[in-house]
Design an enzyme around this catalytic site. Sequence first.
Site, PDB file in Angstrom:
ATOM      1  N   ASN A   1      10.127   0.792   4.476  1.00 31.39           N
ATOM      2  CA  ASN A   1      10.176   2.026   5.271  1.00 31.39           C
ATOM      3  C   ASN A   1       9.102   2.101   6.351  1.00 31.39           C
ATOM      4  OD1 ASN A   1      12.433   3.288   3.907  1.00 31.39           O
ATOM      5  ND2 ASN A   1      11.068   3.460   2.154  1.00 31.39           N
TER       6      ASN A   1
ATOM      7  N   ARG B   1       9.454   8.921  11.948  1.00 30.14           N
ATOM      8  CA  ARG B   1       9.776   9.956  10.947  1.00 30.14           C
ATOM      9  C   ARG B   1       8.472  10.401  10.293  1.00 30.14           C
ATOM     10  NH1 ARG B   1      14.026   9.176  12.869  1.00 30.14           N
ATOM     11  NH2 ARG B   1      16.099   8.872  11.998  1.00 30.14           N
TER      12      ARG B   1
ATOM     13  N   ASN C   1      -0.065  -3.461   3.437  1.00 29.57           N
ATOM     14  CA  ASN C   1       0.377  -2.131   3.025  1.00 29.57           C
ATOM     15  C   ASN C   1       1.735  -2.343   2.360  1.00 29.57           C
ATOM     16  OD1 ASN C   1       1.340   0.413   2.630  1.00 29.57           O
ATOM     17  ND2 ASN C   1       0.804   1.171   4.670  1.00 29.57           N
TER      18      ASN C   1
ATOM     19  N   HIS D   1       3.225   0.549  -6.050  1.00 31.42           N
ATOM     20  CA  HIS D   1       3.208   1.252  -7.336  1.00 31.42           C
ATOM     21  C   HIS D   1       4.148   0.632  -8.371  1.00 31.42           C
ATOM     22  CE1 HIS D   1       1.289   3.980  -4.578  1.00 31.42           C
ATOM     23  NE2 HIS D   1       2.424   4.172  -3.922  1.00 31.42           N
TER      24      HIS D   1
ATOM     25  N   GLU E   1      -6.044  -4.133   0.821  1.00 25.14           N
ATOM     26  CA  GLU E   1      -4.908  -3.221   0.594  1.00 25.14           C
ATOM     27  C   GLU E   1      -5.132  -1.964   1.430  1.00 25.14           C
ATOM     28  OE1 GLU E   1      -4.491  -2.151  -3.519  1.00 25.14           O
ATOM     29  OE2 GLU E   1      -3.071  -0.536  -3.094  1.00 25.14           O
TER      30      GLU E   1
ATOM     31  N   HIS F   1      -3.530   1.838   2.777  1.00 23.37           N
ATOM     32  CA  HIS F   1      -2.556   2.942   2.758  1.00 23.37           C
ATOM     33  C   HIS F   1      -2.919   3.912   3.863  1.00 23.37           C
ATOM     34  CE1 HIS F   1      -0.873   1.348  -0.815  1.00 23.37           C
ATOM     35  NE2 HIS F   1      -2.095   1.229  -1.302  1.00 23.37           N
ATOM     36  N   ILE F   2      -1.937   4.235   4.662  1.00 22.33           N
ATOM     37  CA  ILE F   2      -2.164   5.146   5.786  1.00 22.33           C
ATOM     38  C   ILE F   2      -2.556   6.527   5.262  1.00 22.33           C
ATOM     39  CG2 ILE F   2      -1.045   6.264   7.754  1.00 22.33           C
ATOM     40  CD1 ILE F   2       0.848   3.752   7.810  1.00 22.33           C
TER      41      ILE F   2
ATOM     42  N   ARG G   1      -1.877  12.749  -3.288  1.00 24.87           N
ATOM     43  CA  ARG G   1      -0.419  12.920  -3.311  1.00 24.87           C
ATOM     44  C   ARG G   1       0.091  12.870  -4.755  1.00 24.87           C
ATOM     45  NH1 ARG G   1       2.235   9.237   1.205  1.00 24.87           N
ATOM     46  NH2 ARG G   1       3.968  10.673   0.759  1.00 24.87           N
TER      47      ARG G   1
HETATM   48  O1  CA2 Z   1       0.222   5.731   2.704  1.00 17.22           O
HETATM   49  C1  CA2 Z   1       0.787   4.628   2.773  1.00 17.22           C
HETATM   50  O2  CA2 Z   1       0.572   3.808   3.649  1.00 17.22           O
HETATM   51  C2  CA2 Z   1       1.870   4.284   1.741  1.00 17.22           C
HETATM   52  O3  CA2 Z   1       1.716   2.907   1.394  1.00 17.22           O
HETATM   53  C3  CA2 Z   1       3.192   4.519   2.424  1.00 17.22           C
HETATM   54  C4  CA2 Z   1       4.394   4.350   1.500  1.00 17.22           C
HETATM   55  C5  CA2 Z   1       4.212   5.136   0.215  1.00 17.22           C
HETATM   56  O4  CA2 Z   1       5.290   4.864  -0.676  1.00 17.22           O
HETATM   57  C6  CA2 Z   1       2.898   4.813  -0.460  1.00 17.22           C
HETATM   58  O5  CA2 Z   1       2.785   5.615  -1.620  1.00 17.22           O
HETATM   59  C7  CA2 Z   1       1.743   5.109   0.477  1.00 17.22           C
HETATM   60  C8  CA2 Z   1       5.666   4.830   2.182  1.00 17.22           C
HETATM   61  C9  CA2 Z   1       5.907   4.196   3.511  1.00 17.22           C
HETATM   62  C10 CA2 Z   1       6.903   5.011   4.231  1.00 17.22           C
HETATM   63  O6  CA2 Z   1       6.665   4.835   5.602  1.00 17.22           O
HETATM   64  C11 CA2 Z   1       7.222   5.728   6.454  1.00 17.22           C
HETATM   65  C12 CA2 Z   1       6.656   5.792   7.689  1.00 17.22           C
HETATM   66  C13 CA2 Z   1       7.143   6.683   8.610  1.00 17.22           C
HETATM   67  C14 CA2 Z   1       8.213   7.494   8.287  1.00 17.22           C
HETATM   68  C15 CA2 Z   1       8.786   7.405   7.039  1.00 17.22           C
HETATM   69  C16 CA2 Z   1       8.289   6.509   6.106  1.00 17.22           C
END
Ligand code: CA2
Length: 142
Positions: free
Chosen positions: A11, A18, A73, A79, A97, A99-100, A106
């Site tokens: 994603n 998004r 990332n 998880h 590692e 995470h944005i 969360r």
């Molecule tokens: O915070 C992060 O970088 C995450 O790795 C992002 C993952 C999430 O499942 C992790 O818990 C934390 C989700 C990535 C989704 O990326 C998107 C980016 C823009 C719009 C929609 C989804």
Amino acid sequence: MNTIYILNGPNLNLLGKRQPEIYGSETLDDVETLCRSVCADGFDVKLMQSNNEGQLVDWIHDARHEACGIVINPGAYTHTSIAILDALHTFEGPVMEVHISQVHKREAFRHHSYVSMRADGVIAGLGLEGYAAGVRRICQLV
Ligand code: CA2
């Protein structure tokens, strides 16, 4: 070897398109530009993204021969994926590692990371700056 792999999981191709309230408005192209701008002289970055776990595992295997470090990332695979953890254990260089978002603010299911069991550094909640910090650290360590 002077290439740093910047690996992105599921994603993250939607970055900047998004949910900007969580992930900001910049894209993966912006991440690559940022990472290239901060890497030390003599290093380069190669950014990749896949929605498939096996593809990420294959790229980690490639990194064993082609990369001096990995910034990853893993998205939601963070998880869930023992396969990505096992692949990272076969890589000998530094792993950062990223995470944005600040995953610990969360949902509880985002608080555990398999990848953290291998990562030499873990960065969360700094937005895209986390990737830059990961690249800088790899340049220091290598
Ligand atoms: O915070 C992060 O970088 C995450 O790795 C992002 C993952 C999430 O499942 C992790 O818990 C934390 C989700 C990535 C989704 O990326 C998107 C980016 C823009 C719009 C929609 C989804």
